[in-house]
Write an enzyme that holds these catalytic residues in place. Structure first.
Site, PDB file in Angstrom:
ATOM      1  CB  CYS A 133      44.094 -33.562   9.486  1.00 59.66           C
ATOM      2  SG  CYS A 133      45.868 -33.716   9.194  1.00 59.66           S
ATOM      3  CG  HIS A 247      44.916 -36.362   4.936  1.00 55.31           C
ATOM      4  ND1 HIS A 247      45.677 -35.549   4.147  1.00 55.31           N
ATOM      5  CD2 HIS A 247      45.236 -36.041   6.228  1.00 55.31           C
ATOM      6  CE1 HIS A 247      46.423 -34.753   4.916  1.00 55.31           C
ATOM      7  NE2 HIS A 247      46.159 -35.037   6.183  1.00 55.31           N
TER       8      HIS A 247
END
Ligand code: A2P
Length: 350
Positions: A133, A247
């Site tokens: 990711c 994130h």
């Protein structure tokens, strides 16, 4: 093979997990042209149902016979499940899009971010890997720059959400925050350190030889593979922060030739999968809370790196939904490309 890749029979392995549930939503919201959907998970989920397009679908227990008639299997149930069951799915004629790290660095497995290296999809031998990711979220905005003015060095610091460690870690963040606010003690069960009002070095193991943890090593290796550039120099520090599902990443990169912030803005304006959020007057820049729930990676704080007098370096700050572009959405986009390529090939043959 089951029905046909133009209207495939699809399985989600790990359908009840943090990523699996988002895969289900992406398939629905993006009108993925599937003919049949099978939801697979562990025996813990036997008897559960999940809703899809107005119907309650049963969650089935994954076993060796789960892939009969399946054309595309989207795996997000951890590395060991992928290692055991992805080859079985391929033997049954399915194409696997795997969200785990099990096959990412295998030279025969394409590692794909569609905005960057969609062309690799055609080289698959049954398995296509979905990258880490933090690598996806870093590279989507880096790519339009890299292809114009090669990035030779990249320095990343990540601020990673709970979702990367699964639904149980997200729950631990909520429960431990509630306990903290109530003045109660909370014993962490999923992550190695207290999570509420805290942050810590990423919970993967450190390689004593390099001093880098697994997450950092993955981003370094996978980025080189995705960019097709083994020479790019990358340094990274991965930190887990108490955020639920998006994130953020601080990036500094050095290009071959001088580059100005306005050039970066021009290259990123309209780039696929990127949205500029760079409002200096309001001090409004990418935030996990804004990135959450959307497919684009937000980019801002675009500025010259004043520590590099050559003018070749830029710093910026990005945020992206770990569960969407960092995982489920990227996997579904790969599946969409598989369908489009199949349809296009059949048109040519006709
Ligand atoms: P289950 O919910 O039945 O445990 P997360 O990343 O959020 O922790 O989710 C992991 C997903 O992978 C869940 O859907 C989980 O199912 C599934 N899973 C974990 N281990 C297995 C296994 N051995 N076989 C099948 N599914 C598994």
């Amino acid at each position: 093979m089951g029905s046909s890749l133009s209207s495939p029979s699809v399985a989600i392995v790990g359908a009840t997990g943090a990523v699996g549930v988002e895969i289900l939503k992406c398939l629905d919201e993006r009108d993925f042209p599937l003919s049949n959907l099978r939801l697979l998970a562990s025996p813990r989920s036997a008897g559960k149902t999940l809703s899809f397009r107005g119907r309650a679908l049963p969650v089935e227990v994954l076993d060796e016979n789960s892939f009969k008639g399946i054309d595309i299997a989207l795996f997000s149930a951890g590395g060991s499940t992928s290692r055991k069951f992805a080859p079985i799915a391929v033997d049954h004629g399915a194409i696997v899009v795997d969200n785990s790290s099990a096959f990412r660095m295998d030279t025969s497995v394409p590692l794909v971010v569609p905005e960057i290296n969609e062309g690799e999809i055609g080289a698959h031998k049954g398995i296509i890997a979905n990258p880490n990711c933090a690598a996806i979220i870093s590279l989507v905005p880096l790519w339009p720059i890299h292809r114009k003015n090669r990035v030779t060095r990249l320095i990343l610091s990540t601020y990673q959400a709970a979702s990367g460690a699964g639904a149980a870690a997200m729950d631990e963040l909520v429960q431990s925050t509630r306990a903290y606010l109530n003045g109660e003690t909370y014993e962490n069960k999923v992550l190695p350190h207290p999570y509420a009002f805290n942050l810590f070095s990423h919970n993967t193991q450190i390689d004593p030889a390099t001093g880098y943890n697994d997450e950092e090593t993955k981003v370094i290796k996978e980025s080189r593979k995705i960019l097709g550039d083994t020479d790019i120099r990358i340094n990274i520090t991965c930190i887990r922060v108490p955020v639920l599902r998006a994130h953020a990443i601080s990036m500094t990169f050095e290009c071959e030739k001088p580059i100005a912030p306005d050039e970066v803005r021009a290259l990123l304006a309209g780039a696929p999968g990127v949205k500029i959020v760079d409002d200096v007057e309001r001090n409004y820049f990418p935030m996990p809370m804004d990135a959450q729930g959307q497919g684009d990676v937000l980019v801002g704080r675009i500025r010259q790196d004043v520590s590099d007098p050559s003018g070749c370096s830029i710093s910026m700050f990005v945020a992206g939904d770990q569960l969407l572009k960092g995982a489920a959405l990227n996997a579904v986009q790969i599946a969409e490309r598989l369908v489009e390529r199949h349809v296009a090939e059949n048109l040519v043959e006709a």
